[in-house]
Write an enzyme that holds these catalytic residues in place. Structure first.
Site, PDB file in Angstrom:
ATOM      1  N   GLY A   1      -1.524  -0.611   1.934  1.00 21.62           N
ATOM      2  CA  GLY A   1      -1.986   0.140   3.100  1.00 21.62           C
ATOM      3  C   GLY A   1      -3.476   0.083   3.323  1.00 21.62           C
ATOM      4  N   SER A   2      -4.265   0.269   2.249  1.00 18.84           N
ATOM      5  CA  SER A   2      -5.716   0.175   2.405  1.00 18.84           C
ATOM      6  C   SER A   2      -6.135  -1.273   2.655  1.00 18.84           C
ATOM      7  CB  SER A   2      -6.419   0.746   1.167  1.00 18.84           C
ATOM      8  OG  SER A   2      -5.907   0.168  -0.021  1.00 18.84           O
TER       9      SER A   2
ATOM     10  N   CYS B   1      -5.112   4.921  -1.303  1.00 18.08           N
ATOM     11  CA  CYS B   1      -3.833   4.236  -1.473  1.00 18.08           C
ATOM     12  C   CYS B   1      -2.949   4.522  -0.270  1.00 18.08           C
ATOM     13  CB  CYS B   1      -3.141   4.686  -2.750  1.00 18.08           C
ATOM     14  SG  CYS B   1      -1.562   3.852  -2.970  1.00 18.08           S
ATOM     15  N   GLY B   2      -2.711   3.489   0.545  1.00 15.42           N
ATOM     16  CA  GLY B   2      -1.911   3.657   1.748  1.00 15.42           C
ATOM     17  C   GLY B   2      -0.435   3.847   1.471  1.00 15.42           C
ATOM     18  N   HIS B   3       0.116   3.088   0.514  1.00 11.65           N
ATOM     19  CA  HIS B   3       1.543   3.262   0.250  1.00 11.65           C
ATOM     20  C   HIS B   3       1.826   4.656  -0.291  1.00 11.65           C
ATOM     21  CE1 HIS B   3       1.167   2.680  -4.187  1.00 11.65           C
ATOM     22  NE2 HIS B   3       2.391   3.169  -4.225  1.00 11.65           N
TER      23      HIS B   3
END
Length: 364
Positions: A285-286, A103-105
């Site tokens: 993000g991902s 999880c990018g965020h």
């Protein structure tokens, strides 16, 4: 008569379970960080601890993500001991369907909070540290407000005026690659759907919204969710995605619709529908990482070339490809994704053992 408001004096009985959380958002997408009270998980790796959580404590995931404590689009994470000797901590991600692989965020929010809370030592101008995620080790960076400016901007009465303040964060992702390009499926109620598959810590199907007549404006969110669910279910029935090294990472996480940006200087809009119909408020993000791999393969993005991607609410992530590498049988890239996060609440959740709805419920 003087009115006394004594509601704040209420205290839970000592035998009730209590879980503390810090709520944030990155680009509008929520992150509920579990800070204490969650039972210890067994296993030497993040993936092993994820399996343990699924087997023994999935009711707590539901209780923290679902109503009445959360909602259908809530997102969270559990902080774990580090898996690797050079990592600051590990992290397990939670959502309405289960546990995601990356999880990018969340990484952007964790970079901010870890520095400001003193989880990692702050170094000016940028603090760099590693975090263990289910998909691998992630490099995190937090850009600090200069110490003198930070103190000048805060009240002299604020005893935290010397605490570090983060203004922007970014992360170097795991190798990201294209799994399949120029694919097409037939979806009931939609018709022909051209798509591509890419990995950025999680697997996504990328669909150009205009090719299926889909509007990516905020007021069309119900149709976006419906189309995302229909396409994902069709692909789950006919496509098998396989991570080159870990079976636990081999699942199609979501569908990302792409379209024109509303703002000048932004390359495009990304709208992601993931898990059980969750609509990402951030650019994902991902998902932005997988997009970078797609654009690089298509010759539309070069090494070191930064681009901006916007979300359905207009928030932005920037992404730049740091390097290229081989990842199993795939030619991959290392994307760096940047954004900003904000803390919104500090919460203490309690669990009344007599509450018939303690484990929560969800409407989608």
């Amino acid at each position: 008569m003087l009115f006394k408001n004594a509601f704040a004096s209420w205290q839970p009985p000592s035998h009730w379970q209590q879980i503390s959380c810090l709520d944030c958002h990155t680009g509008g997408e929520p992150l509920r960080i579990v800070t204490s009270g969650f039972p210890a998980l067994e296993g030497d790796t993040v993936l092993a601890q994820r399996r343990d959580c699924q087997q023994r404590f999935d009711h707590l995931r539901r209780a923290l993500m679902f109503e009445p404590r959360g909602h259908a689009d809530m997102y969270g994470c559990i902080i774990l001991p580090p898996e690797r000797s050079d990592s600051a901590f590990g992290v397990l991600f939670l959502h309405n369907e289960g546990y995601s692989t990356m999880c990018g965020h969340a990484m952007i929010a964790l970079a901010k909070v870890a520095v400001e809370a003193g989880v990692v030592a702050a170094t000016y101008p940028v603090t760099h540290f590693q975090v263990d995620a289910p998909c691998g080790q992630i490099q995190l960076y937090a850009e600090l407000v200069p110490a003198a400016q930070n103190q000048a901007d805060q009240s002299l009465a604020d005893h935290n005026s010397k605490a570090p303040k983060v203004q922007r964060c970014w992360f170097d992702n795991v190798p990201s690659f294209v799994l399949a390009a120029d694919q097409q499926t037939q979806v009931a109620a939609i018709g022909a759907v051209p798509y591509q598959l890419a990995y950025g810590g999680a697997f996504y199907a990328y669909v150009e919204a205009s090719r299926i007549g889909l509007d990516l404006q905020m007021n069309n969110h119900r149709q976006i969710i419906r189309y995302g669910e229909l396409i994902k279910q069709q692909l789950l029935a006919e496509v098998s995605v396989q991570h080159p090294f870990a079976d636990d990472l081999s699942l199609l996480y979501g569908v990302i619709f792409t379209g024109p940006a509303a703002k000048a200087g932004v390359l495009q809009r990304n709208v992601c529908v993931f898990a059980d119909g969750q609509l990402d408020r951030s650019p994902t993000g991902s998902g932005v990482s997988g997009l970078a791999a797609l654009l690089y393969q298509q010759g539309k993005l070069s090494l070191g070339q930064p681009i901006r991607i916007e979300s359905i609410v207009g928030s932005e992530f920037s992404v730049v490809i740091q390097s290229q590498c081989e990842y199993g049988p795939y030619q991959a890239v290392i994307p760096q994704v940047a954004g900003t996060a904000y803390v919104t609440a500090s919460q203490q959740f309690v669990f009344d053992p007599l509450d018939p709805l303690a484990e929560g419920f969800i409407f989608r």
